[in-house]
Scaffold this active site. Structure first.
Site, PDB file in Angstrom:
ATOM      1  N   ASP A 547       0.862  -1.179   0.000  1.00  0.00           N
ATOM      2  CA  ASP A 547       0.000   0.000   0.000  1.00  0.00           C
ATOM      3  C   ASP A 547       0.898   1.228   0.000  1.00  0.00           C
ATOM      4  OD1 ASP A 547      -2.780   1.190   0.305  1.00  0.00           O
ATOM      5  OD2 ASP A 547      -1.748   2.099   1.997  1.00  0.00           O
ATOM      6  N   GLU A 549       0.943   5.620   0.751  1.00  0.00           N
ATOM      7  CA  GLU A 549       0.312   6.867   1.171  1.00  0.00           C
ATOM      8  C   GLU A 549       0.888   7.969   0.291  1.00  0.00           C
ATOM      9  OE1 GLU A 549      -2.131   7.051   3.222  1.00  0.00           O
ATOM     10  OE2 GLU A 549      -2.029   4.975   3.910  1.00  0.00           O
ATOM     11  N   HIS A 598      -3.675  10.493   6.465  1.00  0.00           N
ATOM     12  CA  HIS A 598      -2.547   9.579   6.680  1.00  0.00           C
ATOM     13  C   HIS A 598      -1.708   9.931   7.902  1.00  0.00           C
ATOM     14  CE1 HIS A 598      -0.391  12.868   4.788  1.00  0.00           C
ATOM     15  NE2 HIS A 598      -0.999  12.664   3.636  1.00  0.00           N
ATOM     16  N   HIS A 688      -4.758   3.526   7.440  1.00  0.00           N
ATOM     17  CA  HIS A 688      -4.211   4.707   6.781  1.00  0.00           C
ATOM     18  C   HIS A 688      -2.747   4.940   7.151  1.00  0.00           C
ATOM     19  CE1 HIS A 688      -7.840   5.747   4.741  1.00  0.00           C
ATOM     20  NE2 HIS A 688      -8.522   5.848   5.858  1.00  0.00           N
ATOM     21  N   ASP A 693      -2.323  -0.757   6.391  1.00  0.00           N
ATOM     22  CA  ASP A 693      -3.269  -1.119   5.337  1.00  0.00           C
ATOM     23  C   ASP A 693      -2.804  -2.362   4.586  1.00  0.00           C
ATOM     24  OD1 ASP A 693      -4.790   0.978   6.057  1.00  0.00           O
ATOM     25  OD2 ASP A 693      -4.436   2.202   4.294  1.00  0.00           O
TER      26      ASP A 693
END
Length: 733
Positions: A547, A549, A598, A688, A693
Site C-alpha cells: 500500500d 500513502e 494519513h 491509513h 493497510d
C-alpha cells in the site's frame, strides 16, 4: 479511497423486467383499445373522439403513474424477496468457506429470517464441534508443538547464521542472525531489514553464487554416496557488497535408499574483518622484513669495510655509526612488531559483542551479590553512555570487577560503589569508583597480579592483568581529589552498534515469528518446472501485499508517494516479520487537507530517502512475487510513472482485493477495505498507514482465496480474468 456502490446484475435484471412489463402493458392496452374501437359504429366513434381525445394526456399520465407504481412495487419486492436472499447467501458462504465466526442478521421475508436463525444455530453447533476438535488436536499435538517451540527458540538463540534451502535454493528456514548478517550485504537502504534478500520462499542465490553452491552440493552428494558420515562441503565467496563469506554446506538427506538429498543447510560466517586483519598483519610483516633486509645489507657492507686494516679512524667511526644506527632501527622494529603481536594475541580470545548498559547492570548484581555479603552495600550506575557497545569476555571482566570490589570491602570497608561507562575514541572507559582511604601503588600492583578469588566462588587461575591482556586493553588506578573519590579504570575495545530491527509498532501478534516452513520442501520453482505463471494455483504463489500513502489522488498531476508499506504472503501464511516500511521525501509540499487522513507531517518526511532510492529496494523486496493491493490501479499508477526515472519496471502480475471482493460478493453494498474487513471479522490496526493497510489487505486476500475457489477460480490466470470483468475494473487514474 472509498469504493463506489456496485450495480449488481440482479438489480439490472429487475429493471429490465419492469421495462418489459411496462411495454407489454402498453401494447396490451393499445391492442385492447383497437379491438374495442373496431366494434363501434360511426356514431359511437364520433362520440369517443369528441369526449376522450381531449382527455388523452390525462389518461397517459394515469397510465404512467400506474407503471411507476408497478416499478416501485417490483423493486421493493425484489429488494425484500431476492436481494436479501442473495446477501444472506453471500454471507453464509463466507461462514462456510472461511474460519470467520459471526451470526447472520435476519432480514427479508419471514421464511428468510427463519433460515438465517436456523443457519446461526448450525454455525453455533459447528463452533462447538470445532472447539472440541481443536482441543483434541491440541492434546494430540502437544509434543509436536513443544518440538516446534524448541526449534524456534534454538534458531533464535544461535549466534551462527543458519539458512535451510530446498534443492531449488528456496529458503525454508532461517534465523534472525542470518537475516541481519546477509541483509547487511545488499548495499541498499535498511528499510526492509534484510527481507528483500532473506525470507521464506526467497532464493538464496540473490546473495550467494549459484555455481559455487551447486559445486559444494555436488561434493557433498559424492561424499554421501561414498558413505561418509559427515558429507559436508565448504567454500569462500565474495558478495556484490564486497563482503567475504565462509559458507559451510551440509545436505539434508531424504531418507530414501540409495541415499538422496532433499535440500541443504548453510552456516554462514562473515570473515571480512578477520581477512582484513590477517592481510594487515601480513602486510606489516612484509614491510618489516623488507626493512630488515635493507638494514642487514647496510650492516653487512659496513662490517666488510671494517675488515680492511688500512681504513682511517674517521671512516671507521663513520661505519661504526652506521652499524649502531641500523642495529637500533632493527631493534626498534622488532620491539614494535613484538608489541603488535602481543596485542594481537591478547585480542584473539573470543570476545562477545555486548551492550555496555547490559554489562553495567550485570556488574551491579554481581558486585552486590558477592562483595561484602551480609553488609549494607550499594552499587550505583553513574554516567553510563547508552550508545556504547563493547567487545568483551563478560565472564572474566565481571569476575575482575567483583574481585576488586570484594577486596575493597574486606580490606578497606568500602560500602558504596559507582560504575561509569563512556566512550574514549575507539575504546571505552569502564570505571569502578568508590570513596575511601588512599591506596599505595604497590597495593594496586599486587591486586592486579594476584589470582582472583571472590567470596565462596573459589580461586581463578586468571589475574586482573590477564583479563586486561585478554581484551588488549589497559588498567590503572587513579584518585579524584576534588570529589574525594578513587577509581579503577579499564580501557576496553568497542563494538559497532547492531543495525536496528525493522519495527512494526502496530502489529501485536501473540505467536512467535515464522522463520521456517518445511512444507516448502515439496515446492519447486515454477520456472524450473516449465509451468506458466497464470496456470499456477493461487495457494502455491508468493505475494507482496503493499500500500502507498500519497500527497493526493492525482499521480498524473504531480502527486507523489510519501510512504510505502508491504508484507509477504508465502504458502498461505502472512509473514509479519518480513515487512517493508519506509517514509519517502516527496520533494514537494504535503497538502494540509490530506494530513488528517494519513497522519504524516511534512517534518516526518523531510530528510528521508527520495523515491529514486526507495523504489529499487522495494523492487528487490517484491522480486518473484505477485503484487496485491486494494484498489491496485491507484497504487500501480504511481509506480508506473516512476519507471522512466528509475529504470525499473513493475511488470509483476497484479491482483486487486477490491475487484476480487466484488467478484465473490457482488450483492454487498460496499467494497471499502474497512467494510470487507468487518465482513471477515478482521481487526483493523494502523489504518491509513501504509504498512497497516498492507497487513489488513493481506488478511483480506487470504480470506478471499477459498471463496474464489468456490466459484471455480483456482489459478492466477482465472483470478486476473475474473477481476477484469468486475464493475470496478473500469476505474482509471
Amino acid at each position: 479511497m472509498s469504493a463506489r456502490r456496485p450495480i449488481p446484475g440482479a438489480r439490472r435484471a429487475v429493471g429490465l423486467g419492469v421495462a418489459v412489463t411496462a411495454a407489454g402493458l402498453l401494447l396490451w392496452s393499445g391492442l385492447a383499445g383497437a379491438l374495442i374501437v373496431s366494434t363501434l359504429d360511426a356514431a359511437e366513434r364520433a362520440w369517443l373522439q369528441q369526449h376522450l381525445l381531449p382527455r388523452l394526456p390525462l389518461l397517459l399520465l394515469a397510465t404512467l403513474a400506474l407503471l411507476g407504481l408497478v416499478a416501485w412495487a417490483a423493486a421493493r419486492f425484489w429488494q425484500f424477496g431476492f436481494s436479501s436472499a442473495d446477501a444472506l447467501l453471500e454471507e453464509a458462504r463466507v461462514l462456510l468457506s472461511t474460519d470467520v465466526e459471526r451470526e447472520l442478521r435476519p432480514r427479508g421475508t419471514a421464511a428468510q429470517q427463519g433460515l438465517a436463525l436456523a443457519f446461526n444455530e448450525l454455525v453455533r453447533q459447528r463452533r462447538l464441534l470445532r472447539q472440541e476438535m481443536a482441543q483434541q488436536v491440541r492434546e494430540a499435538s502437544a509434543h509436536v508443538e513443544q518440538e516446534r517451540n524448541r526449534l524456534a527458540a534454538l534458531m533464535s538463540e544461535l549466534t551462527q547464521s543458519v539458512v535451510v534451502c530446498n534443492l531449488d535454493g528456496r529458503i525454508l528456514l532461517y534465523n534472525s542472525q542470518a537475516r541481519q548478517q546477509l541483509g547487511a550485504l545488499s548495499g541498499g537502504l535498511p528499510v526492509a531489514g534484510g527481507a528483500e534478500l532473506v525470507g521464506l520462499g526467497r532464493s538464496v542465490y540473490s546473495v550467494l553464487d549459484r555455481h559455487l553452491v551447486a559445486h559444494a552440493l555436488e561434493q557433498a552428494r559424492d561424499r554421501l554416496l561414498r558413505g561418509d558420515a559427515r558429507p559436508a562441503a565448504q567454500f569462500v565467496t565474495a558478495t556484490a557488497a564486497g563482503q567475504l563469506l565462509r559458507v559451510h554446506l551440509t545436505p539434508v538427506r531424504s531418507g530414501a535408499e540409495p541415499p538422496d538429498i532433499d535440500g541443504f543447510v548453510l552456516m554462514v560466517e562473515n570473515i571480512t574483518r578477520d581477512f582484513e586483519q590477517e592481510s594487515a598483519r601480513d602486510r606489516q610483516l612484509n614491510e618489516m622484513m623488507e626493512a630488515q633486509r635493507s638494514a642487514l645489507g647496510n650492516l653487512q657492507a659496513a662490517v666488510e669495510m671494517l675488515d680492511f686494516q688500512d681504513i682511517d679512524p674517521a671512516t671507521r667511526e663513520r661505519f661504526l655509526a652506521v652499524i649502531r644506527e641500523e642495529a637500533l632501527r632493527m631493534s626498534d622494529r622488532v620491539y614494535r612488531w613484538s608489541q603488535l603481536s602481543a596485542h594481537d594475541m591478547g585480542t584473539r580470545w573470543p570476545l562477545e559483542e555486548m551492550h555496555g548498559a547490559d554489562l553495567i547492570a550485570l556488574a551491579q548484581r554481581r558486585i552486590g551479590a558477592r562483595a561484602g555479603e551480609g553488609a549494607a552495600l550499594r552499587v550505583l550506575a553513574d554516567e553510563v553512555d547508552p550508545a556504547v557497545w563493547l567487545r568483551v569476555d563478560s565472564y572474566s571482566l565481571l569476575l575482575a570487577l567483583a574481585y576488586l570490589a570484594d577486596r575493597l570491602v574486606s580490606e578497606h570497608e568500602v560500602r558504596q560503589f559507582w560504575l561509569r561507562l563512556a566512550a574514549a575514541g575507539s575504546r571505552a572507559r569502564l570505571d569502578l569508583v568508590w570513596s575511601g582511604p588512599a591506596m599505595s601503588t604497590e597495593t594496586v600492583m599486587s591486586w592486579e597480579m594476584d589470582n582472583m578469588s571472590v567470596g565462596e566462588g573459589g580461586s581463578s587461575t586468571l589475574s586482573v592483568r590477564d583479563v586486561v591482556h585478554r581484551h588488549g586493553g589497559e588498567f590503572w588506578f587513579e584518585r579524584e581529589r576534588v570529589r574525594h573519590q578513587a577509581f579503577f579504570r579499564f580501557l576496553l575495545p568497542c563494538a559497532e552498534a547492531p543495525a536496528a530491527a525493522a519495527a512494526m509498532s502496530f502489529v501485536h501478534s501473540q505467536s512467535r515469528p515464522e522463520y521456517y516452513d518445511f512444507d516448502l520442501f515439496s515446492r519447486r520453482d515454477a520456472a524450473a518446472a516449465g509451468d506458466a505463471l497464470d496456470a499456477m494455483r493461487l495457494i502455491d504463489l508468493a505475494y507482496t501485499v503493499f500500500d502507498t500513502e500519497t500527497t493526493g489522488l492525482n499521480p498524473a498531476e504531480g502527486d507523489e508517494i510519501i510512504q510505502i508499506g508491504a508484507a509477504r504472503v508465502v504458502n498461505g501464511k502472512l509473514l509479519r516479520q518480513e515487512s517493508f516500511e519506509q517514509l519517502v521525501d516527496p520533494c514537494r509540499s504535503i497538502p494540509a487537507a490530506s494530513i488528517p487522513i494519513h497522519g504524516i507531517q511534512p517534518d516526518m518526511v523531510r530528510g528521508q530517502p527520495t523515491i529514486d532510492r526507495v523504489l529499487p529496494v522495494f523492487h528487490a523486496f517484491a522480486r518473484d512475487t505477485v503484487l496485491v493491493a486494494h484498489n491496485a490501479a491507484f497504487d500501480m499508477r504511481f509506480l508506473q510513472l516512476k519507471e522512466a526515472r528509475t529504470g525499473l519496471r513493475f511488470d509483476h502480475p497484479v491482483l486487486d482485493t477490491l475487484l476480487l471482493s466484488a467478484v465473490v460478493h457482488p450483492h454487498q453494498e460496499s467494497h471499502r477495505l474497512e467494510a470487507i474487513a468487518e465482513r471477515f471479522r478482521i481487526t483493523v490496526i494502523g489504518r491509513h498507514t501504509a504498512l497497516g493497510d498492507a497487513m489488513v489487505t493481506a488478511e483480506v486476500f487470504l480470506k478471499l482465496i477459498p471463496l474464489l475457489a468456490e466459484q471455480g477460480i483456482h489459478t492466477l490466470g482465472q483470478a486476473r480474468q475474473a477481476q477484469q470483468q468486475s464493475y470496478y475494473a473500469r476505474l482509471k487514474y
